[in-house]
Design an enzyme around this catalytic site. Structure first.
Site, PDB file in Angstrom:
ATOM      1  N   LYS A 172       0.862  -1.188   0.000  1.00  0.00           N
ATOM      2  CA  LYS A 172       0.000   0.000   0.000  1.00  0.00           C
ATOM      3  C   LYS A 172       0.892   1.229   0.000  1.00  0.00           C
ATOM      4  CE  LYS A 172      -4.482   0.605   0.046  1.00  0.00           C
ATOM      5  NZ  LYS A 172      -5.497  -0.351  -0.448  1.00  0.00           N
TER       6      LYS A 172
HETATM    7  P1  NAD Z   1     -12.946   7.585  -3.187  1.00  0.00           P
HETATM    8  O1  NAD Z   1     -11.968   8.634  -2.846  1.00  0.00           O
HETATM    9  O2  NAD Z   1     -13.321   7.360  -4.626  1.00  0.00           O
HETATM   10  O3  NAD Z   1     -14.318   7.838  -2.381  1.00  0.00           O
HETATM   11  C1  NAD Z   1     -14.348   8.006  -0.994  1.00  0.00           C
HETATM   12  C2  NAD Z   1     -15.737   8.493  -0.587  1.00  0.00           C
HETATM   13  O4  NAD Z   1     -15.782   8.601   0.832  1.00  0.00           O
HETATM   14  C3  NAD Z   1     -16.092   9.875  -1.136  1.00  0.00           C
HETATM   15  O5  NAD Z   1     -17.473   9.930  -1.417  1.00  0.00           O
HETATM   16  C4  NAD Z   1     -15.777  10.807   0.043  1.00  0.00           C
HETATM   17  O6  NAD Z   1     -16.522  12.010   0.000  1.00  0.00           O
HETATM   18  C5  NAD Z   1     -16.192   9.906   1.201  1.00  0.00           C
HETATM   19  N1  NAD Z   1     -15.547  10.305   2.449  1.00  0.00           N
HETATM   20  C6  NAD Z   1     -14.284  10.751   2.641  1.00  0.00           C
HETATM   21  N2  NAD Z   1     -14.093  11.050   3.929  1.00  0.00           N
HETATM   22  C7  NAD Z   1     -15.249  10.773   4.577  1.00  0.00           C
HETATM   23  C8  NAD Z   1     -15.684  10.887   5.917  1.00  0.00           C
HETATM   24  N3  NAD Z   1     -14.877  11.366   6.861  1.00  0.00           N
HETATM   25  N4  NAD Z   1     -16.936  10.484   6.216  1.00  0.00           N
HETATM   26  C9  NAD Z   1     -17.756  10.019   5.249  1.00  0.00           C
HETATM   27  N5  NAD Z   1     -17.414   9.899   3.958  1.00  0.00           N
HETATM   28  C10 NAD Z   1     -16.171  10.284   3.630  1.00  0.00           C
HETATM   29  O7  NAD Z   1     -12.374   6.240  -2.517  1.00  0.00           O
HETATM   30  P2  NAD Z   1     -12.679   4.739  -2.926  1.00  0.00           P
HETATM   31  O8  NAD Z   1     -11.643   4.302  -3.893  1.00  0.00           O
HETATM   32  O9  NAD Z   1     -14.110   4.571  -3.239  1.00  0.00           O
HETATM   33  O10 NAD Z   1     -12.340   3.993  -1.546  1.00  0.00           O
HETATM   34  C11 NAD Z   1     -13.266   3.922  -0.470  1.00  0.00           C
HETATM   35  C12 NAD Z   1     -12.865   2.777   0.455  1.00  0.00           C
HETATM   36  O11 NAD Z   1     -12.828   1.565  -0.295  1.00  0.00           O
HETATM   37  C13 NAD Z   1     -11.486   2.900   1.096  1.00  0.00           C
HETATM   38  O12 NAD Z   1     -11.527   2.302   2.368  1.00  0.00           O
HETATM   39  C14 NAD Z   1     -10.610   2.068   0.185  1.00  0.00           C
HETATM   40  O13 NAD Z   1      -9.444   1.593   0.825  1.00  0.00           O
HETATM   41  C15 NAD Z   1     -11.552   0.941  -0.159  1.00  0.00           C
HETATM   42  N6  NAD Z   1     -11.235   0.204  -1.381  1.00  0.00           N
HETATM   43  C16 NAD Z   1     -11.141   0.835  -2.589  1.00  0.00           C
HETATM   44  C17 NAD Z   1     -10.870   0.089  -3.734  1.00  0.00           C
HETATM   45  C18 NAD Z   1     -10.835   0.707  -5.104  1.00  0.00           C
HETATM   46  O14 NAD Z   1     -10.743  -0.043  -6.085  1.00  0.00           O
HETATM   47  N7  NAD Z   1     -10.945   2.002  -5.252  1.00  0.00           N
HETATM   48  C19 NAD Z   1     -10.654  -1.300  -3.640  1.00  0.00           C
HETATM   49  C20 NAD Z   1     -10.763  -1.914  -2.387  1.00  0.00           C
HETATM   50  C21 NAD Z   1     -11.063  -1.150  -1.275  1.00  0.00           C
END
Ligand code: NAD
Length: 422
Positions: free
Chosen positions: A112
């Site tokens: 990561k």
């Molecule tokens: P992203 O940046 O696209 O979206 C994050 C979302 O969370 C946004 O809507 C943002 O406004 C919201 N957010 C941020 N801070 C917040 C808070 N304090 N309270 C409430 N909402 C909040 O990120 P993503 O890629 O969708 O990732 C989200 C989660 O999924 C993370 O934990 C990430 O590790 C996990 N994840 C992502 C992927 C991927 O392919 N992108 C894969 C596996 C896991």
């Protein structure tokens, strides 16, 4: 076991280690391997100067890259842009990537990365400079055969394109396989953008089937409307569920009869945030988690369901789109209360699975159709879900324990046969 007080020793790292410890004890894991798995094999902290758009201001920025286990092949894991990111968080996320890849059977160890900035506050040109400089700072660690970054919170396809371009510029030729989750124009995979959300919904469907719940008409609440949350919401909506609430960093919106997602997406494209969407009530992120609903999908941050609110979670099914949204204490409370939890390393593994497809397609320069990608993803995830469920029922443990068990077991077996040098 003695607790080493090391640089990554933070609450989030301790959660990841506590999960490992719980399962390792249950499975009677070899103590030597257990000790190795508790710490990352390589971790790098960098600092670098970053010139703001006004030209005169130069900030010092911190960046991280952690490789947890190098036994299984190259390492793989996202890059997170967040102003709270630190070595302990990145280490925990790298450890979860190891179990996730092993659970699905992908030929990667976990990694990561992160940069401690708030991407919302930076311009596109500033983000580009930070991304390129961060890539340079970690360049010795990454590569298609070494360690392959991908998007995570705060980063996206555009970030990956800049990373790929910077890396390729240094090598003197195009190296698409150095990152995944990049645009299709430069070797990205069709279906990667939606993959994590798609995997989440595959798990929702499998769990509904097991619990004899109907996905049609099920009330779904999603925390976080970014890559994972928005795609999960759209696919649940397409499957006939009522998406009653979604949220972003500013708060959430709620509609008892379900939100009109196509209209909501048009709103977000125009206004960026959810707030003010006509015809919906507003609610806080905390209220969203405690909503009366059938399926709850946390898809924003870690540490959202804790001993403070676990007894107020009213969903029947909790499917973890985010990494680490549930603390160990909350897990025990939910188990007691009969909430069925599909853990992060299973529920959000669709992203890394299609990242793996992307890496394979780049290596072969032979690209698949979106149908092929989605079909293979669904097949792999459904099988993983059913195998984990069967193992959970057989061992009389929850899905998190069964998922971790399977991942840890595979890594431990590989370590045992590779032996120790010298
Ligand atoms: P992203 O940046 O696209 O979206 C994050 C979302 O969370 C946004 O809507 C943002 O406004 C919201 N957010 C941020 N801070 C917040 C808070 N304090 N309270 C409430 N909402 C909040 O990120 P993503 O890629 O969708 O990732 C989200 C989660 O999924 C993370 O934990 C990430 O590790 C996990 N994840 C992502 C992927 C991927 O392919 N992108 C894969 C596996 C896991």
């Amino acid at each position: 076991m003695t607790e080493p007080k090391l640089e990554w020793d933070t609450p989030m790292y301790r959660l990841a280690v506590a999960q490992l410890d719980q399962v390792a004890a249950k499975m009677k894991l070899d103590e030597n391997i257990w000790e190795r798995l508790r710490v990352p094999q390589r971790s790098l902290i960098v600092s670098f100067p970053f010139r703001r758009d006004d030209y005169n201001t130069v900030d010092t920025v911190y960046g991280y890259r952690v490789q947890h286990v190098l036994t299984m092949g190259p390492t793989k894991g996202g890059v997170r842009y967040d102003d709270d990111v630190h070595l302990g968080e990145v280490t925990a996320l790298a450890m979860w990537m190891t179990w996730k890849c092993a659970l699905i059977g992908l030929p990667f160890g976990g990694a990561k990365g992160g940069v401690r900035i708030d991407p919302q506050k930076l311009s596109r040109t500033e983000l580009q400079r930070i991304t390129r400089r961060y890539t340079m700072e970690i360049i010795e660690m990454i590569g298609p055969d070494r360690d392959i970054p991908a998007p995570d919170m705060g980063t996206d396809e555009r970030t990956m394109a800049w990373m790929m371009d910077t890396y390729s510029g240094q090598k003197g030729f195009a190296v698409p396989g150095v990152v995944t989750g990049k645009p299709v124009e430069i070797g990205g995979s069709l279906g990667r953008r939606e993959a994590t959300g798609r995997g989440v919904v595959t798990c929702v469907m499998e769990a509904c089937h097991h619990l004899r719940m109907q996905i049609q008409g099920a009330r779904v609440a999603v925390q976080g409307y970014g890559n994972v949350g928005a795609n999960a919401a759209r696919l649940a909506y397409a499957a006939g569920s009522r998406v009653v609430a979604v949220s972003d960093v500013k708060g959430g919106i709620y509609a008892r009869d379900g939100l009109d997602l196509p209209k909501l997406d048009a709103w977000v494209r125009e206004h960026r945030y959810l707030e003010g969407f006509p015809g919906a009530d507003s609610l806080t992120n905390e209220e969203l988690l405690e909503l009366e609903c059938d399926v709850l999908i946390p898809a924003a941050l870690q540490n959202q369901i804790t001993d403070k609110n676990a007894d107020r979670i009213r969903a029947k099914l909790l499917v973890e789109g985010a990494n680490g949204p549930t603390t160990l204490e909350a897990d025990a409370i939910l188990r007691e209360r009969g909430v069925f939890v599909v853990p992060d390393i299973l529920a959000n593994s669709g992203g890394v699975t299609v990242s793996y497809f992307e890496w394979v397609q780049d290596a072969q320069q032979f690209f698949w159709t979106e149908e092929e990608v989605n079909e293979r993803l669904n097949k792999i995830l459904s099988r993983a879900f059913r195998e984990v469920l069967a193992s959970a029922l057989e061992k009389k443990v929850d899905l998190r324990t069964a998922s971790l068990w399977r991942g840890i077991e595979r890594v431990a077996a590989a370590k045992a046969v590779r032996g120790i040098f010298p």
